[in-house]
Motif scaffolding. Structure first.
Motif, PDB file in Angstrom:
ATOM      1  N   LEU A  68       0.877  -1.315   0.140  1.00  0.00           N
ATOM      2  CA  LEU A  68      -0.021   0.346   0.360  1.00  0.00           C
ATOM      3  C   LEU A  68       1.006   1.479   0.102  1.00  0.00           C
ATOM      4  N   ILE A  69       1.755   0.830   0.594  1.00  0.00           N
ATOM      5  CA  ILE A  69       2.303   2.375   0.689  1.00  0.00           C
ATOM      6  C   ILE A  69       3.323   2.271  -0.528  1.00  0.00           C
ATOM      7  N   THR A  70       4.357   1.544  -1.005  1.00  0.00           N
ATOM      8  CA  THR A  70       4.533   1.426  -1.922  1.00  0.00           C
ATOM      9  C   THR A  70       3.626   2.173  -3.067  1.00  0.00           C
ATOM     10  N   VAL A  71       2.512   2.004  -3.207  1.00  0.00           N
ATOM     11  CA  VAL A  71       1.667   2.057  -4.206  1.00  0.00           C
ATOM     12  C   VAL A  71       1.309   3.927  -4.051  1.00  0.00           C
ATOM     13  N   HIS A  72       1.465   3.861  -3.384  1.00  0.00           N
ATOM     14  CA  HIS A  72       1.270   5.893  -2.642  1.00  0.00           C
ATOM     15  C   HIS A  72       1.548   6.330  -3.286  1.00  0.00           C
ATOM     16  N   LEU A  73       3.061   6.158  -2.439  1.00  0.00           N
ATOM     17  CA  LEU A  73       4.789   7.102  -2.833  1.00  0.00           C
ATOM     18  C   LEU A  73       4.971   6.413  -4.158  1.00  0.00           C
ATOM     19  N   ALA A  74       4.722   6.113  -4.733  1.00  0.00           N
ATOM     20  CA  ALA A  74       5.843   5.506  -6.274  1.00  0.00           C
ATOM     21  C   ALA A  74       4.009   6.427  -7.300  1.00  0.00           C
ATOM     22  N   SER A  75       3.096   7.397  -6.762  1.00  0.00           N
ATOM     23  CA  SER A  75       2.003   7.512  -7.384  1.00  0.00           C
ATOM     24  C   SER A  75       2.756   8.900  -7.359  1.00  0.00           C
ATOM     25  N   LYS A  76       3.877   9.102  -6.694  1.00  0.00           N
ATOM     26  CA  LYS A  76       4.324  10.681  -6.863  1.00  0.00           C
ATOM     27  C   LYS A  76       5.462  10.941  -8.003  1.00  0.00           C
ATOM     28  N   SER A  77       6.261  12.268  -7.976  1.00  0.00           N
ATOM     29  CA  SER A  77       6.890  12.302  -8.846  1.00  0.00           C
ATOM     30  C   SER A  77       8.407  11.881  -8.071  1.00  0.00           C
ATOM     31  N   LYS A  78       8.912  12.319  -8.375  1.00  0.00           N
ATOM     32  CA  LYS A  78      10.538  12.316  -7.454  1.00  0.00           C
ATOM     33  C   LYS A  78      10.160  13.290  -6.488  1.00  0.00           C
ATOM     34  N   LEU A  79      11.213  12.569  -5.577  1.00  0.00           N
ATOM     35  CA  LEU A  79      10.949  13.379  -4.348  1.00  0.00           C
ATOM     36  C   LEU A  79      12.332  12.480  -3.311  1.00  0.00           C
ATOM     37  N   ARG A  80      12.732  13.207  -2.215  1.00  0.00           N
ATOM     38  CA  ARG A  80      13.266  12.542  -1.453  1.00  0.00           C
ATOM     39  C   ARG A  80      12.608  12.348  -0.365  1.00  0.00           C
ATOM     40  N   LEU A  81      12.772  10.772   0.762  1.00  0.00           N
ATOM     41  CA  LEU A  81      12.314  10.459   1.577  1.00  0.00           C
ATOM     42  C   LEU A  81      12.310  10.652   2.907  1.00  0.00           C
ATOM     43  N   ALA A  82      14.062  11.619   2.647  1.00  0.00           N
ATOM     44  CA  ALA A  82      14.431  11.896   4.431  1.00  0.00           C
ATOM     45  C   ALA A  82      13.768  13.633   4.437  1.00  0.00           C
ATOM     46  N   SER A  83      13.459  13.674   3.902  1.00  0.00           N
ATOM     47  CA  SER A  83      12.862  15.173   3.845  1.00  0.00           C
ATOM     48  C   SER A  83      11.649  15.663   3.849  1.00  0.00           C
ATOM     49  N   GLU A  84      11.113  14.874   2.139  1.00  0.00           N
ATOM     50  CA  GLU A  84       9.620  15.336   1.826  1.00  0.00           C
ATOM     51  C   GLU A  84       8.530  14.102   2.115  1.00  0.00           C
ATOM     52  N   GLN A  85       9.308  12.284   3.204  1.00  0.00           N
ATOM     53  CA  GLN A  85       8.402  11.430   3.084  1.00  0.00           C
ATOM     54  C   GLN A  85       8.376  11.245   5.090  1.00  0.00           C
ATOM     55  N   LEU A  86       9.212  12.710   5.306  1.00  0.00           N
ATOM     56  CA  LEU A  86       9.534  11.820   6.716  1.00  0.00           C
ATOM     57  C   LEU A  86       8.266  10.753   7.800  1.00  0.00           C
ATOM     58  N   LYS A  87       7.626  11.630   7.497  1.00  0.00           N
ATOM     59  CA  LYS A  87       6.186  10.851   8.415  1.00  0.00           C
ATOM     60  C   LYS A  87       6.226   9.023   7.707  1.00  0.00           C
ATOM     61  N   ILE A  88       6.159   9.487   6.544  1.00  0.00           N
ATOM     62  CA  ILE A  88       5.783   8.134   6.295  1.00  0.00           C
ATOM     63  C   ILE A  88       7.324   7.497   6.495  1.00  0.00           C
ATOM     64  N   ILE A  89       8.700   7.585   6.640  1.00  0.00           N
ATOM     65  CA  ILE A  89       9.919   7.025   6.871  1.00  0.00           C
ATOM     66  C   ILE A  89       9.895   6.495   8.703  1.00  0.00           C
ATOM     67  N   LEU A  90       9.079   7.715   9.471  1.00  0.00           N
ATOM     68  CA  LEU A  90       8.946   7.383  10.899  1.00  0.00           C
ATOM     69  C   LEU A  90       7.708   6.358  11.151  1.00  0.00           C
ATOM     70  N   LEU A  91       6.674   6.347  10.245  1.00  0.00           N
ATOM     71  CA  LEU A  91       5.555   5.348  10.016  1.00  0.00           C
ATOM     72  C   LEU A  91       5.664   3.663  10.250  1.00  0.00           C
ATOM     73  N   MET A  92       7.357   3.370   8.939  1.00  0.00           N
ATOM     74  CA  MET A  92       6.933   2.362   8.505  1.00  0.00           C
ATOM     75  C   MET A  92       8.576   1.808   9.716  1.00  0.00           C
ATOM     76  N   LEU A  93       8.993   2.618   9.689  1.00  0.00           N
ATOM     77  CA  LEU A  93      10.286   1.890  11.441  1.00  0.00           C
ATOM     78  C   LEU A  93       9.187   1.498  12.428  1.00  0.00           C
ATOM     79  N   PHE A  94       8.392   2.585  12.473  1.00  0.00           N
ATOM     80  CA  PHE A  94       7.301   2.002  13.259  1.00  0.00           C
ATOM     81  C   PHE A  94       6.571   0.926  13.705  1.00  0.00           C
ATOM     82  N   ILE A  95       5.934   0.502  12.723  1.00  0.00           N
ATOM     83  CA  ILE A  95       5.713  -0.210  11.700  1.00  0.00           C
ATOM     84  C   ILE A  95       6.084  -1.294  11.549  1.00  0.00           C
ATOM     85  N   GLY A  96       7.499  -1.696  11.191  1.00  0.00           N
ATOM     86  CA  GLY A  96       9.056  -2.601  11.136  1.00  0.00           C
ATOM     87  C   GLY A  96       9.103  -2.785  13.157  1.00  0.00           C
TER      88      GLY A  96
END
Length: 425
Positions: free
Chosen positions: A178-206
């Motif tokens: 689900l997260i892959t489909v969500h993020l892949a629908s966006k244009s090019k991005l920097r994960l660390a600066s533009e998707q920090l909430k998603i990274i923290l969510l994935m770390l929490f889930i892991g």
């Protein structure tokens, strides 16, 4: 570290190489600690990682990083598309199959599903469980991509039930899809600066799935005092890492290389029998790598140790076969990346669980089981799409007959004007 910085800070499209790289870091965790581990009767044994094992781990992760850089510079000129008559049809079909599988599973397994011992639960699970969790895994990202949020909630509940049974992998793969489909629908991005909430969510889930492994038996047994004690014990959070599945999985690779354990190439080639429907039933069985290495290398281990696909390739064909498979692994990820560019949610989200399994979960399987997982998912997905077209054409036939009488038997929001189109768009 360099590879992680590349995926986190480079402006690029989120893809299956990203999933594969961080999946490899998760399963190669023992490399950061310098040892692997496994237990016999609850007594853990730690073993130093040898140099060649390190070389295998480094080769796999480096190949993913390099191929990701190459892939970022290649445009996808063909966007494959499948247009379905009604986006609700496949999702509803998956929801029906998953619910049906779960219902028959409960009725056939009875009270055994409440057993805290996962082995005892597995003895009473059959093909209905496979249908149940496979359909749910497909349904979660597909319902999200088609914005069917009520179905999304129901799929999530079904996956939580699978977690209750004792299986973490399906809900983890589904969420990653689900997260892959969500993020892949966006244009090019920097994960660390533009998707920090998603990274923290994935770390929490892991972290949750690592922790749940430690407390799962107590939770299912209803021993809540013990659960609270473990959660309040700081040592629990160290154990959830150092006694986690990756340490056992890499113990396999380490031991195979240390003992120079070899298997016949037929162990790999027999995996092609998985492409034949009901192959085992007609005598075309597959050779499990676990059935070969565990009795020889770990005769005293009473639980199933899963497998290690890199160990299997090294054991069956040395570095030549291992390098060949690493190339094949990365090429398959490139195919997966092409599906993420499709405008069709059936391709973009429907194929996501299969490619996430390949990218993330392949480390703890052998090649025959990996192919078997992909086959199950794709057969169910294709079946649901075909079912949608059958309903569509049956509806068109009835629509014509009723239109002659001046009546409209179907809701106007169902769009029958689209057709399947495969090719450039």
């Amino acid at each position: 570290v360099i590879g992680a910085l590349y995926f986190l800070t480079s402006r690029r499209c989120f893809d299956y190489y990203t999933i594969a790289y961080f999946g490899s870091l998760a399963y190669f965790l023992p490399g950061f600690f310098g040892y692997t581990a496994f237990h016999i009767g609850g007594v853990w044994s730690e073993n130093e990682i040898n140099n060649e094992t390190y070389l295998v781990l480094i080769t796999v992760t480096t190949s993913i990083w390099l191929c990701a850089q190459i892939g970022s510079n290649i445009r996808n000129p063909i966007k494959t598309n499948i247009r379905i008559p009604n986006k609700k049809f496949p999702v509803n079909a998956l929801l029906f199959l998953s619910t049906l599988g779960a219902t028959i599973l409960v009725l056939s397994a009875g009270n055994s599903i409440h057993d805290a011992d996962k082995t005892a639960v597995m003895e009473n699970l059959g093909r209905w469980h496979i249908l149940f969790y496979s359909a749910a895994a497909l349904g979660l990202p597909l319902s999200y991509a088609t914005k069917q949020y009520k179905a999304l909630f129901l799929f999530f509940c079904l996956l939580c039930f699978d977690l209750y049974l004792g299986f973490r992998s399906t809900i983890a793969i589904s969420i990653i899809s689900l997260i892959t489909v969500h993020l892949a629908s966006k244009s090019k991005l920097r994960l660390a600066s533009e998707q920090l909430k998603i990274i923290l969510l994935m770390l929490f889930i892991g972290a949750f799935f690592f922790l749940y492994k430690v407390i799962a038996f107590s939770v299912k047994s209803g021993m809540w005092d013990l659960v609270i004690d473990r959660l309040s014990d700081g040592n629990t959070y160290a154990i959830m890492i150092t006694r986690s599945e990756p340490f056992v999985i890499q113990q396999i690779l380490n031991e195979v290389i240390s003992k120079d354990f070899r298997v016949d190439i037929i162990n790999v080639l027999s995996a092609f029998n998985q492409f034949i429907l009901f192959g085992p039933e007609i005598g075309l069985g597959v050779s499990s790598f676990n059935d070969l290495f565990q009795p020889t290398l770990f005769p005293s281990v009473e639980y199933g140790m899963a497998s290690n696909i890199w160990a299997q390739m090294w054991s069956a064909g040395g570095w030549g076969l291992l390098l060949f498979f690493i190339i094949l692994f990365n090429l398959t990820l490139a195919v997966g990346n092409a599906t993420l560019k499709s405008p069709s949610p059936i391709i973009r989200a429907g194929f996501a669980p299969a490619f996430v399994y390949w990218a993330f979960y392949i480390h703890r399987n052998d090649i025959s089981y990996a192919i078997n997982i992909e086959k199950r998912l794709l057969l169910i997905l294709v079946g649901c799409v075909l079912f949608s077209y059958i309903l569509h054409y049956l509806s068109k036939g009835r629509l014509r007959s009723h239109s002659k009488k001046g009546s409209m038997p179907f809701p106007v929001e169902i769009d029958f004007s689209t057709n399947m189109m495969i090719g450039g768009t």
